[in-house]
Design a protein around this motif. Sequence first.
Motif, mmCIF file in Angstrom:
data_model
loop_
_atom_site.group_PDB
_atom_site.id
_atom_site.type_symbol
_atom_site.label_atom_id
_atom_site.label_comp_id
_atom_site.label_asym_id
_atom_site.label_seq_id
_atom_site.Cartn_x
_atom_site.Cartn_y
_atom_site.Cartn_z
ATOM 1 N N GLU A 84 -11.698 -5.825 5.128
ATOM 2 C CA GLU A 84 -11.034 -4.518 5.214
ATOM 3 C C GLU A 84 -11.824 -3.485 4.409
ATOM 4 O OE1 GLU A 84 -7.361 -6.458 4.009
ATOM 5 O OE2 GLU A 84 -6.378 -5.583 5.774
ATOM 6 N N LEU A 107 2.997 -0.747 11.163
ATOM 7 C CA LEU A 107 1.992 -0.722 10.101
ATOM 8 C C LEU A 107 1.480 0.702 9.873
ATOM 9 C CD1 LEU A 107 0.134 -2.136 8.073
ATOM 10 C CD2 LEU A 107 -1.431 -2.629 9.971
ATOM 11 N N SER A 159 1.859 2.536 6.365
ATOM 12 C CA SER A 159 0.627 2.868 5.637
ATOM 13 C C SER A 159 0.614 4.341 5.213
ATOM 14 C CB SER A 159 -0.597 2.551 6.490
ATOM 15 O OG SER A 159 -0.684 3.409 7.617
ATOM 16 N N TYR A 207 -6.763 -1.369 6.963
ATOM 17 C CA TYR A 207 -5.836 -2.448 7.298
ATOM 18 C C TYR A 207 -6.235 -3.070 8.637
ATOM 19 C CZ TYR A 207 -2.854 -0.325 3.702
ATOM 20 O OH TYR A 207 -2.366 0.198 2.529
ATOM 21 N N CYS A 262 -5.190 -5.074 11.490
ATOM 22 C CA CYS A 262 -3.926 -5.521 12.097
ATOM 23 C C CYS A 262 -4.246 -6.535 13.191
ATOM 24 C CB CYS A 262 -3.177 -4.314 12.669
ATOM 25 S SG CYS A 262 -1.515 -4.710 13.240
ATOM 26 N N ASP A 271 -7.148 -9.930 6.428
ATOM 27 C CA ASP A 271 -5.992 -9.020 6.448
ATOM 28 C C ASP A 271 -5.229 -9.034 5.128
ATOM 29 O OD1 ASP A 271 -4.900 -11.542 6.634
ATOM 30 O OD2 ASP A 271 -3.501 -11.059 8.248
ATOM 31 N N ASN A 326 -5.150 -6.810 2.728
ATOM 32 C CA ASN A 326 -4.482 -5.539 2.440
ATOM 33 C C ASN A 326 -3.148 -5.431 3.171
ATOM 34 O OD1 ASN A 326 -6.569 -4.784 0.805
ATOM 35 N ND2 ASN A 326 -7.431 -3.264 2.211
ATOM 36 N N VAL A 327 -3.114 -5.926 4.388
ATOM 37 C CA VAL A 327 -1.870 -5.907 5.177
ATOM 38 C C VAL A 327 -0.815 -6.777 4.501
ATOM 39 C CG1 VAL A 327 -0.817 -6.465 7.411
ATOM 40 C CG2 VAL A 327 -3.112 -5.466 7.321
#
Length: 528
Positions: free
Chosen positions: A183, A302, A306, A321, A323, A421, A423-424
């Motif tokens: 990311e 998302l 965000s 991010y 996804c 992922d 950060n997600v």
Amino acid sequence: MSKGINMAALKNSTSNRPLDGICDFYNGKTLFITGCTGFMGKVLLEKLLRSCPGVAKIYLLIRPKKGQEAQERLQQLVCSPLFDTIRKERPMDLHKLLPIEGDITQPELNIGPSDRAVLERTVNVVFHSAATVKFDEKLKLSVTINMLGTQRLVELCKRMHQLEALVHVSTAYCNCDRYEVKETIYPPPIGPAQVVSLVEALDEDLVDSLTGELIGKRPNTYTFTKALAESWLKDNKGDLPLVVIRPSIVLSSINEPLKGWVDNWNGPTGIIAAAGKGLFRTMLCDPNKIADLVPVDMVINLMIVSAWRIAHSPSKEILVYNCCTGMRKPIKWKDFVHLCFKYSRKHPVMDVSFYPAGSVTSHRYVNNVRKYLLHWLPAYVVDTVVRIWGGKPILLRIQDKLDKAAVCLEYFATNEWRFDDENVRQLALTLSESDREEFCFDVAKIDWNNYLENYVLGIRRFIFKEDASTLPKARRQVSRLYWTYKITQVLSVLCIWHFLALRYAPLRRLWSNALRLLLHIARMLPFI
């Protein structure tokens, strides 16, 4: 951007002060959305109206098209089944939607001075999802929309006095030239300014001839120009509160507001729709590679979250991010294809041409043979018969379009990536339980069986516009086609075997003995 910086920012912000809920954050906010007439834009618009009722206004950049003004296109948009709940329960909320006539391909977005002044004075959150998603788009137009359009939007955002969040929609595949994609924003092999200079200086034919060399290892202009846009944003965002959302292959909605909602033929959807009609039976694809597919409503959730996050925790770095589903809820292409065929037979469409069946192969030669036998030969035969009877042949034309769509997908169906992922996942931890449920983007919760059944039903309902009441008749038709399909298979095997038996003596003797045995059994049957 290092992962450490991201995680530290998240931890510090949560420990210093409690965050408002997501709905509370959007109360009284004025939003600006590009790409609202596209697939993802519509879902974003509906979700904001339904789940964030306190939103004050939503300005929508809409280009006049085919004699329709922006207001007319907006009215057509909100008549979609997607907005049924809003129209029935809170119809007045539709008055919050305010069209701004403009064009992402033009300087200043072709927005009039008075509209620009309003946007600069009032907008709090911007969602930028306008893009050309055609994989085979000419480079000149792709640069104009995906690259220059982003630059023009950023220039406008820098003049917005109240801006709290800018969400830019990219793609996970903008870095498809590397296996592991974190990311972060990677530098492209050619700088954005160089590409723009080339595209603007050269005529389109010359640009077309140079496209292959310019995009390098990337498979198409879409992924290339998305990478350029990200690189430009990294160097030119200034103090903008910017986040980048990178979805993988976006399919129908999993839950909201309608299960299985889809309104375009892009990506695998067109292929699956054709397979359901019996017109598509083979494709070059590695069955054991992961198909990174993600529901559109999870991507939208998302995006909304965000924006809330960056507004509460401004960062000098661009938060990215990915996804995607491949790391947390993987499904292989062979399972995706199998389930789509399974549910295409369980919930068939009307007027199916051939029994829905088929498979994928990673061998190009095998796929080419199958294409000629299962796609082109039947299309040629049917079109010839139709032409003789004075009708309008269309199957060869359809197969040509399907073949081009399949070629566009081949790269993604024969390769595999690891999209980090983290950060997600960390973003989800900052949400309250109620927000986590209302704005769910946890791909681990996907039930592929259930989701793909609704996906096929969605294609039937929203692409082919077929009512559920027609299902019994469609099933009877597919049942008849099934027996025709099986009888044709048996006859084909017998013909091939007979041809081989005529040429080779051992096979001829075996064939004669088999026929005698069958005749003997046939004589015995009446007496059993």
